[in-house]
Design a protein around this motif. Structure first.
Motif, PDB file in Angstrom:
ATOM      1  N   ILE A 181     110.137  35.862 -29.659  1.00 34.24           N
ATOM      2  CA  ILE A 181     110.904  35.106 -28.619  1.00 34.24           C
ATOM      3  C   ILE A 181     110.721  35.543 -27.272  1.00 34.24           C
ATOM      4  CG2 ILE A 181     112.693  33.650 -28.240  1.00 34.24           C
ATOM      5  CD1 ILE A 181     113.474  34.312 -31.054  1.00 34.24           C
ATOM      6  N   GLY A 203     113.459  32.901 -21.127  1.00 31.73           N
ATOM      7  CA  GLY A 203     115.010  32.968 -20.984  1.00 31.73           C
ATOM      8  C   GLY A 203     115.441  31.970 -19.892  1.00 31.73           C
ATOM      9  N   ILE A 204     116.764  32.143 -19.822  1.00 34.67           N
ATOM     10  CA  ILE A 204     117.183  31.349 -18.603  1.00 34.67           C
ATOM     11  C   ILE A 204     117.779  32.320 -17.323  1.00 34.67           C
ATOM     12  CG2 ILE A 204     118.860  29.502 -17.949  1.00 34.67           C
ATOM     13  CD1 ILE A 204     119.163  29.273 -21.255  1.00 34.67           C
ATOM     14  N   SER A 226     118.103  35.888 -22.123  1.00 30.89           N
ATOM     15  CA  SER A 226     116.819  35.487 -22.842  1.00 30.89           C
ATOM     16  C   SER A 226     116.990  34.680 -24.086  1.00 30.89           C
ATOM     17  CB  SER A 226     116.198  36.884 -23.191  1.00 30.89           C
ATOM     18  OG  SER A 226     116.776  37.539 -24.236  1.00 30.89           O
ATOM     19  N   TYR A 227     116.055  34.264 -24.512  1.00 32.79           N
ATOM     20  CA  TYR A 227     116.523  33.215 -25.673  1.00 32.79           C
ATOM     21  C   TYR A 227     116.715  34.051 -26.996  1.00 32.79           C
ATOM     22  CZ  TYR A 227     114.455  29.410 -22.997  1.00 32.79           C
ATOM     23  OH  TYR A 227     114.505  28.416 -22.314  1.00 32.79           O
ATOM     24  N   SER A 228     116.152  35.113 -26.904  1.00 35.20           N
ATOM     25  CA  SER A 228     116.641  36.132 -28.198  1.00 35.20           C
ATOM     26  C   SER A 228     118.014  36.593 -28.205  1.00 35.20           C
ATOM     27  CB  SER A 228     115.519  37.447 -28.285  1.00 35.20           C
ATOM     28  OG  SER A 228     115.493  37.911 -27.104  1.00 35.20           O
ATOM     29  N   ILE A 275     120.641  34.777 -26.782  1.00 32.53           N
ATOM     30  CA  ILE A 275     121.190  33.638 -26.994  1.00 32.53           C
ATOM     31  C   ILE A 275     121.155  33.508 -28.815  1.00 32.53           C
ATOM     32  CG2 ILE A 275     121.294  31.146 -27.029  1.00 32.53           C
ATOM     33  CD1 ILE A 275     119.978  31.172 -24.498  1.00 32.53           C
ATOM     34  N   LEU A 276     120.085  33.508 -29.431  1.00 34.75           N
ATOM     35  CA  LEU A 276     119.881  33.716 -30.748  1.00 34.75           C
ATOM     36  C   LEU A 276     120.827  34.406 -31.573  1.00 34.75           C
ATOM     37  CD1 LEU A 276     118.429  32.155 -33.108  1.00 34.75           C
ATOM     38  CD2 LEU A 276     116.940  34.329 -33.073  1.00 34.75           C
TER      39      LEU A 276
END
Lengths: 304, 434
Positions: free
Chosen positions: A133, A136-137, A150-152, A154-155
């Motif tokens: 993944i 990110g933001i 990062s998206y990971s 958040i996950l």
């Protein structure tokens, strides 16, 4: 400001992983009163299963990341819980009811065994997998530094929160949870009431192992490297987290994990990365000096 | 005479096979991710490799092993039942005899230890291994004071071992101290560290104490690894002076005279090896005598009383603080002395030698030997040092076997190899001889 925010994000992510592993320690401690030293290695085993799983899926040409993650999570949880069951059955059940130190030693033996087994069967080298993944933001930018979520990350946090909610429900609302809590209080009495204590303890080990499995998959996805030694360090940190939060307490384990994750992230950024473990353990010692039963633990009542 | 009914319902072959098939299924599930599948680096990225024949062999081994184990256990159980029935008929007194046997074994072990280097004076490997065993015996006896006698669970004993080793290494390389002068100072330094650990953990019990001692051990190791100015960091300290025989060094030639020239012998590196062996033998015998005597003194009895029941001790007005601290300090001092010897023997130390694994092995020696048993520590050290040595031919498997052996010994004898716990002091009714 942005730097501090970044450390907060990193610390919370790391803390969530420690918390997941710490719940396994705390549940096992709650029900049979022993430190499951092999728990960190169970987590390491699951990380290896995740590496094999991800590589296998890539080889089969699976490109959908959510699908791959879901499949690997399920597979890792299944296999790792069998490991949890086997560890309890082989090393701890024969020793139930003997001295307090005997299961501790067999647990250390089990930890050495698992580490070396993985080293033999999977190789001693570090296993890298490509990042899954990306992206990110960007949250905040000050003084030329951008804090990035990062998206990971958040996950990881989302999965942890969901699992924690599910677990709290499981322990407080379901009949298995009642049996489990009954076993914690008085195993003999629970057995007299017709509850299969052995089964409950086995299930507790499997649940603890499956949480460790989720942590293992998340870490594999997040860092992308795995070796046979990660279980020891993560295990010690997670156990410290469990003790810090008050051993036997589920929210305590999570809180302890978050605190340790935050301390590590901030300490290694602002003071020194080499001494981050010293900071973790010093704070543990300080907390225990003033609150010997941990932050959220019930004080032990000593009966004469 | 006995009201017990001994039921014997032997399982049928089908039941046995079903049981073994269950185990084989578990073995299959355990084996798939670890034995059946593996990943290897091929051309820059990981590839999955399969090893199905190996997995098949593993599952078959689990099936057959389970059948054999189950059958063996059933036979043993049957035999034990018959024996118990016979033994119930004629009571005997086995307790007293076993103590005599233990005592004799102790003297025998002492005798063997004394003549071993003479018998193997040309075999460096044997004497070296025996020296390692004795280092662990000494460490085990030190930890035995804390864990076995005082009942305080200590998972960081390697920290004191490290403190002793580094104290000697620094005193000798920086200030030129000799082995024998540094020995008590390093021991005392370790004792001070023992007090430093003991003081914050006074209020903690059981597993909380275990994790604090573990944390303390890690702190010491991390500091030694990173404080490069003091400890040399991960590179450690090298060229630590070896002990001398009353000022006579074990070197081929020296202007002040050497051990070999003084006694008119031909120089041989074995002299130093054997000398080191006797030094550690002497140190561990002193430890043994010290601990044995202390056990009969009020402080030793206080340790054992505290192990059995802390609240009762408090109620009787004992000063628990002093009792705990003294146990920590003494255990740490003995560990430190072992560390001094270790540093002097190796000539090189680094934080690598003092990891958590080391603490775990020392604790395993105490618990496997039977807590509080001095002879048990010796037996467990012999087993735990020789086991990896014997496994040297199949080196990759030795730590695997080591872990498995720890589990098996515990499952086989949860109280340790010598689990017989004899009270140090025995109440003797008047007019009766022991």
């Amino acid at each position: 400001m942005a730097l501090a925010l970044q450390q907060l994000i990193n610390g919370l992510t790391l803390g969530a992983v420690y918390g997941l592993i710490a719940i396994g320690y705390t549940m096992v401690y709650g029900i049979i009163g022993m430190i499951n030293f092999a728990h960190g290695d169970i987590y390491m085993v699951s990380a290896f299963i995740a590496v094999t799983g991800f590589t296998l899926l890539t080889a089969f040409g699976v490109t959908s990341v959510p699908f791959a993650l879901l499949v690997v999570l399920i597979v890792a949880v299944l296999f790792t819980s069998v490991y949890g069951w086997a560890v309890e059955r082989l090393a701890y059940r024969p020793l139930r009811g003997s001295t307090r130190l005997a299961p501790l030693i067999s647990a250390i033996g089990m930890s050495i065994f698992l580490q070396n087994m993985v080293q033999l069967t999977q190789g001693a080298r570090v296993k890298p997998i490509p990042p899954m993944i990306t992206g990110g933001i960007d949250v905040l930018t000050t003084d030329g530094f951008t804090a990035r979520l990062s998206y990971s990350q958040i996950l990881i946090v989302l999965v942890t929160v969901a699992l924690l909610a599910a677990f709290t429900w499981l322990i407080t609302r379901t009949s298995f949870g009642r049996q489990q809590r009954a076993c914690e209080q008085d195993r003999t009495m629970t057995a007299l009431l017709g509850i299969d204590v052995d089964r409950t303890i086995s299930l507790t080990f499997m649940l603890g192992a499956s949480l460790a499995a989720v942590a293992g998959v998340m870490v594999t996805m997040y860092y992308g490297v795995v070796d046979f030694y990660i279980g020891f360090v993560a295990g010690i940190k997670a156990f410290t987290a469990a003790v810090l939060g008050g051993i036997g307490s589920l929210p305590g384990a999570m809180l302890g994990g978050l605190i340790i994750g935050l301390i590590e992230a901030f300490w290694s950024n602002y003071l020194s990365a080499e001494y981050k473990d010293v900071a973790t353990f010093s704070i543990l010692i300080l907390v225990l000096m003033f609150r010997p039963s941990g932050l959220l633990g019930r004080p032990e009542v000593e009966k004469v | 005479m006995s009201p017990l009914v001994f039921a014997n319902n032997a399982p049928t072959l089908a039941e046995r096979c079903k049981d073994a098939a269950g185990i084989a299924l578990i073995a299959l599930l355990l084996g798939i991710p670890m034995i059946g599948l593996t990943t290897a680096d091929q051309g820059g990225s990981l590839q999955v490799l399969t090893r199905w024949p190996l997995l098949g062999a593993f599952v078959a081994a689990a099936f057959c092993g389970r059948l054999a184990l189950r059958y063996g256990l059933d036979m043993l159980k049957q035999r034990r039942q018959t024996r118990d029935r016979e033994a119930a008929a004629r009571p005997g007194k086995r307790g007293v005899r076993s103590i005599r046997i233990l005592e004799l074994t102790g003297w025998l072990a002492f005798g063997i230890a004394l003549v071993l280097p003479i018998l193997f004076s040309d075999n460096r490997y044997v004497v070296d291994t025996a020296t390692t065993v004795l280092i662990y015996v000494m460490l085990g006896w030190g930890l035995n004071v804390v864990v076995g006698l005082a009942g305080l669970l200590d998972l960081g004993h390697a920290a004191f071992y490290a403190v002793g080793a580094y104290a000697y290494a620094l005193l000798s390389t920086q200030f030129g101290w000799g082995f024998w002068t540094a020995l008590p100072v390093a021991g005392l330094t370790a004792a001070v560290f023992g007090l430093a650990l003991g003081w914050p953990s006074l209020r903690l019990r059981g597993d909380y104490l275990a994790i604090v001692t573990l944390g303390f051990g890690e702190i010491i190791r991390v500091v030694l690894t990173n404080w490069t100015d003091l400890s040399g960091g991960p590179n450690g300290i090298s060229s630590i002076p070896r002990p001398t025989f009353f000022g006579l060094p074990f070197v081929p030639s020296s202007d002040t005279g050497t051990f070999a020239s003084f006694f008119g012998l031909e120089f041989s590196p074995m002299h130093r090896i054997i000398f080191l062996y006797y030094v550690i033998l002497l140190l561990s015998l002193l430890t043994n005598v010290l601990v044995k005597r202390l056990r009969r003194l009020p402080i030793g009895r206080a340790w054992e009383a505290m192990r059995e029941d802390e609240i009762a001790c408090k109620a009787l007005g004992m000063n628990i603080t002093n009792v705990k601290l003294s146990a920590f300090a003494l255990g740490a001092m003995l560990g430190g002395v072992a560390g001094v010897f270790f540093a002097a023997r190796q000539g090189f130390i680094s934080p690598e030698s003092f990891t958590f694994n080391e603490s775990a092995i020392i604790l395993a020696i105490v618990v496997l030997g039977g807590m509080g048993s001095q002879l048990g520590v010796v037996l467990a050290s012999v087993v735990l040092v020789l086991l990896p040595e014997l496994g040297r031919d199949f080196a990759e498997y030795r730590m695997l076997l080591f872990g498995a052996a720890m589990i098996l010994i515990m499952v086989w004898r949860p109280g340790g190899i010598l689990s017989h716990r004899e009270p140090t002091l025995r109440h003797q009714p008047a007019g009766e001889q022991a």
